[in-house]
Design a protein around this motif. Structure first.
Motif, PDB file in Angstrom:
ATOM      1  N   ILE A   1       2.015 -32.125 -50.205  1.00 51.82           N
ATOM      2  CA  ILE A   1       2.229 -31.261 -49.044  1.00 51.82           C
ATOM      3  C   ILE A   1       3.645 -30.717 -49.091  1.00 51.82           C
ATOM      4  O   ILE A   1       4.537 -31.323 -49.688  1.00 51.82           O
ATOM      5  N   GLN A   2       3.809 -29.568 -48.475  1.00 47.27           N
ATOM      6  CA  GLN A   2       5.132 -28.964 -48.357  1.00 47.27           C
ATOM      7  C   GLN A   2       5.333 -28.600 -46.902  1.00 47.27           C
ATOM      8  O   GLN A   2       4.534 -27.865 -46.308  1.00 47.27           O
ATOM      9  N   VAL A   3       6.403 -29.146 -46.323  1.00 41.97           N
ATOM     10  CA  VAL A   3       6.784 -28.839 -44.944  1.00 41.97           C
ATOM     11  C   VAL A   3       8.140 -28.167 -45.028  1.00 41.97           C
ATOM     12  O   VAL A   3       9.113 -28.790 -45.460  1.00 41.97           O
ATOM     13  N   GLY A   4       8.196 -26.890 -44.648  1.00 38.89           N
ATOM     14  CA  GLY A   4       9.431 -26.132 -44.842  1.00 38.89           C
ATOM     15  C   GLY A   4       9.697 -26.008 -46.331  1.00 38.89           C
ATOM     16  O   GLY A   4       8.885 -25.471 -47.072  1.00 38.89           O
ATOM     17  N   VAL A   5      10.819 -26.561 -46.801  1.00 43.22           N
ATOM     18  CA  VAL A   5      11.135 -26.527 -48.232  1.00 43.22           C
ATOM     19  C   VAL A   5      10.939 -27.889 -48.885  1.00 43.22           C
ATOM     20  O   VAL A   5      11.114 -28.029 -50.092  1.00 43.22           O
ATOM     21  N   LYS A   6      10.567 -28.888 -48.096  1.00 44.90           N
ATOM     22  CA  LYS A   6      10.407 -30.254 -48.601  1.00 44.90           C
ATOM     23  C   LYS A   6       8.984 -30.490 -49.097  1.00 44.90           C
ATOM     24  O   LYS A   6       8.018 -30.253 -48.386  1.00 44.90           O
ATOM     25  N   ARG A   7       8.875 -30.978 -50.351  1.00 47.65           N
ATOM     26  CA  ARG A   7       7.575 -31.314 -50.944  1.00 47.65           C
ATOM     27  C   ARG A   7       7.440 -32.829 -51.014  1.00 47.65           C
ATOM     28  O   ARG A   7       8.413 -33.525 -51.303  1.00 47.65           O
ATOM     29  N   MET A   8       6.206 -33.295 -50.768  1.00 41.45           N
ATOM     30  CA  MET A   8       5.951 -34.735 -50.814  1.00 41.45           C
ATOM     31  C   MET A   8       4.601 -35.006 -51.465  1.00 41.45           C
ATOM     32  O   MET A   8       3.633 -34.303 -51.178  1.00 41.45           O
ATOM     33  N   ARG A   9       4.576 -36.024 -52.299  1.00 43.68           N
ATOM     34  CA  ARG A   9       3.305 -36.514 -52.844  1.00 43.68           C
ATOM     35  C   ARG A   9       2.716 -37.445 -51.797  1.00 43.68           C
ATOM     36  O   ARG A   9       3.407 -38.346 -51.307  1.00 43.68           O
ATOM     37  N   VAL A  10       1.449 -37.216 -51.450  1.00 41.14           N
ATOM     38  CA  VAL A  10       0.825 -37.968 -50.370  1.00 41.14           C
ATOM     39  C   VAL A  10      -0.575 -38.428 -50.761  1.00 41.14           C
ATOM     40  O   VAL A  10      -1.158 -37.940 -51.725  1.00 41.14           O
ATOM     41  N   THR A  11      -1.076 -39.363 -49.964  1.00 35.27           N
ATOM     42  CA  THR A  11      -2.466 -39.759 -50.019  1.00 35.27           C
ATOM     43  C   THR A  11      -3.073 -39.417 -48.667  1.00 35.27           C
ATOM     44  O   THR A  11      -2.489 -39.734 -47.618  1.00 35.27           O
ATOM     45  N   ALA A  12      -4.218 -38.762 -48.685  1.00 31.46           N
ATOM     46  CA  ALA A  12      -4.893 -38.357 -47.447  1.00 31.46           C
ATOM     47  C   ALA A  12      -5.817 -39.473 -46.979  1.00 31.46           C
ATOM     48  O   ALA A  12      -6.585 -40.022 -47.764  1.00 31.46           O
ATOM     49  N   ARG A  13      -5.709 -39.796 -45.692  1.00 31.76           N
ATOM     50  CA  ARG A  13      -6.578 -40.811 -45.104  1.00 31.76           C
ATOM     51  C   ARG A  13      -7.278 -40.221 -43.891  1.00 31.76           C
ATOM     52  O   ARG A  13      -6.629 -39.842 -42.920  1.00 31.76           O
ATOM     53  N   PRO A  14      -8.612 -40.097 -43.941  1.00 34.80           N
ATOM     54  CA  PRO A  14      -9.343 -39.601 -42.768  1.00 34.80           C
ATOM     55  C   PRO A  14      -9.169 -40.580 -41.605  1.00 34.80           C
ATOM     56  O   PRO A  14      -9.165 -41.798 -41.805  1.00 34.80           O
ATOM     57  N   LEU A  15      -9.013 -40.050 -40.415  1.00 31.37           N
ATOM     58  CA  LEU A  15      -8.836 -40.896 -39.238  1.00 31.37           C
ATOM     59  C   LEU A  15     -10.176 -41.236 -38.599  1.00 31.37           C
ATOM     60  O   LEU A  15     -11.115 -40.439 -38.649  1.00 31.37           O
ATOM     61  N   ARG A  16     -10.230 -42.410 -37.987  1.00 33.60           N
ATOM     62  CA  ARG A  16     -11.397 -42.781 -37.190  1.00 33.60           C
ATOM     63  C   ARG A  16     -11.401 -41.931 -35.923  1.00 33.60           C
ATOM     64  O   ARG A  16     -10.381 -41.345 -35.544  1.00 33.60           O
ATOM     65  N   ALA A  17     -12.536 -41.871 -35.261  1.00 33.91           N
ATOM     66  CA  ALA A  17     -12.693 -41.028 -34.063  1.00 33.91           C
ATOM     67  C   ALA A  17     -11.646 -41.349 -32.998  1.00 33.91           C
ATOM     68  O   ALA A  17     -11.068 -40.436 -32.394  1.00 33.91           O
ATOM     69  N   GLU A  18     -11.372 -42.618 -32.760  1.00 38.27           N
ATOM     70  CA  GLU A  18     -10.394 -42.983 -31.727  1.00 38.27           C
ATOM     71  C   GLU A  18      -8.976 -42.580 -32.125  1.00 38.27           C
ATOM     72  O   GLU A  18      -8.175 -42.203 -31.271  1.00 38.27           O
ATOM     73  N   GLU A  19      -8.666 -42.661 -33.410  1.00 39.12           N
ATOM     74  CA  GLU A  19      -7.352 -42.214 -33.877  1.00 39.12           C
ATOM     75  C   GLU A  19      -7.221 -40.703 -33.688  1.00 39.12           C
ATOM     76  O   GLU A  19      -6.158 -40.202 -33.308  1.00 39.12           O
ATOM     77  N   GLY A  20      -8.307 -39.968 -33.954  1.00 39.91           N
ATOM     78  CA  GLY A  20      -8.307 -38.518 -33.729  1.00 39.91           C
ATOM     79  C   GLY A  20      -8.117 -38.188 -32.261  1.00 39.91           C
ATOM     80  O   GLY A  20      -7.400 -37.243 -31.914  1.00 39.91           O
ATOM     81  N   ALA A  21      -8.745 -38.968 -31.384  1.00 42.23           N
ATOM     82  CA  ALA A  21      -8.596 -38.759 -29.939  1.00 42.23           C
ATOM     83  C   ALA A  21      -7.143 -38.939 -29.522  1.00 42.23           C
ATOM     84  O   ALA A  21      -6.600 -38.142 -28.746  1.00 42.23           O
ATOM     85  N   GLU A  22      -6.493 -39.977 -30.050  1.00 41.44           N
ATOM     86  CA  GLU A  22      -5.080 -40.224 -29.734  1.00 41.44           C
ATOM     87  C   GLU A  22      -4.193 -39.087 -30.239  1.00 41.44           C
ATOM     88  O   GLU A  22      -3.304 -38.626 -29.531  1.00 41.44           O
ATOM     89  N   ALA A  23      -4.445 -38.651 -31.475  1.00 42.47           N
ATOM     90  CA  ALA A  23      -3.640 -37.570 -32.061  1.00 42.47           C
ATOM     91  C   ALA A  23      -3.783 -36.287 -31.248  1.00 42.47           C
ATOM     92  O   ALA A  23      -2.793 -35.603 -30.969  1.00 42.47           O
ATOM     93  N   MET A  24      -5.010 -35.961 -30.844  1.00 44.13           N
ATOM     94  CA  MET A  24      -5.238 -34.739 -30.069  1.00 44.13           C
ATOM     95  C   MET A  24      -4.592 -34.839 -28.690  1.00 44.13           C
ATOM     96  O   MET A  24      -4.021 -33.857 -28.193  1.00 44.13           O
ATOM     97  N   ALA A  25      -4.645 -36.012 -28.064  1.00 44.02           N
ATOM     98  CA  ALA A  25      -4.026 -36.202 -26.745  1.00 44.02           C
ATOM     99  C   ALA A  25      -2.508 -36.028 -26.841  1.00 44.02           C
ATOM    100  O   ALA A  25      -1.897 -35.381 -25.976  1.00 44.02           O
ATOM    101  N   ARG A  26      -1.882 -36.590 -27.890  1.00 41.68           N
ATOM    102  CA  ARG A  26      -0.432 -36.426 -28.062  1.00 41.68           C
ATOM    103  C   ARG A  26      -0.071 -34.964 -28.305  1.00 41.68           C
ATOM    104  O   ARG A  26       0.912 -34.453 -27.760  1.00 41.68           O
TER     105      ARG A  26
END
Length: 159
Positions: free
Chosen positions: A91-116
Motif C-alpha cells: 500500500i502507498q499512503v501519500g509518499v510512504k509505501r508499505m508491504r502489508v498482509t490483508a486480513r478480512p474483518l469479521r462482521a463485528e469488527e466491520g461494525a466497529e470500524a464503520m461506527a468510528r
C-alpha cells in the motif's frame, strides 16, 4: 437502516474518473490524496499481474501501523477477491509505501470500524453508506449495521 441495492460498477467516463487517483500515485503525486486514501497494489487472482486501485481509508491505527478499508462494491469487487486469494500486497499512503498482509474483518469488527468512521466523518459516512446502497438515518446503530454487511479489510505491516 434500509438497503437500496449495491452500486453498479462504473463504466465510461465515470470509470475514468474512478481511475484518476491511481494516476496521481503513479506520477508520485499521491501526497495530494492525503491520508484518507491509499493506493493498493495487489496480485490479480487470474492473471497473476500487479493490479492497482485507490480506496478510502476507513480507520487507521498509527501505533500498530494498520489501515482499514471497505469494499464499497461489496464482496464481488475484484481487488477484494484478489486479496482473499493472495493477501500479500503493497500500500502507498501519500509518499510512504508499505508491504502489508490483508486480513478480512469479521462482521463485528466491520461494525466497529464503520461506527468510528461515522463518528469522525459524519457527512462522508452518510454519503459513503448511500453510495454503497444503504439508507441510514445518521444513528450509530445504522452505521454499525451497514458495517456488519460490508466487507472490510485491515492491512497489517509485514515485518
Amino acid at each position: 437502516m434500509e438497503e437500496t441495492g449495491r452500486p453498479k460498477r462504473p463504466t465510461g467516463l465515470s470509470k475514468a474518473l474512478f481511475r484518476a487517483p491511481t494516476h496521481l500515485y503513479r506520477w508520485n503525486l499521491g501526497w495530494l490524496m492525503g491520508r484518507r486514501f491509499l493506493m493498493l497494489s495487489h496480485i490479480g487472482r487470474r492473471s497473476g499481474l500487479v493490479r492497482r486501485t485507490v480506496v478510502e481509508v476507513v480507520d487507521r491505527d498509527a501505533p500498530q501501523g494498520t489501515y482499514t478499508v471497505c469494499s464499497g462494491f461489496g464482496p464481488r469487487s475484484d481487488w477484494y477477491r484478489n486479496l482473499l486469494a493472495e493477501p500479500k500486497a503493497v500500500i502507498q499512503v501519500g509518499v510512504k509505501r508499505m508491504r502489508v498482509t490483508a486480513r478480512p474483518l469479521r462482521a463485528e469488527e466491520g461494525a466497529e470500524a464503520m461506527a468510528r468512521y461515522a463518528h469522525r466523518h459524519a457527512r462522508s459516512a452518510r454519503a459513503l453508506a448511500g453510495f454503497m446502497g444503504f439508507r441510514v438515518d445518521g444513528s450509530e446503530a445504522d452505521f454499525r449495521e451497514a458495517g456488519r454487511r460490508l466487507p472490510f479489510v485491515r492491512f497489517e505491516p509485514r515485518r
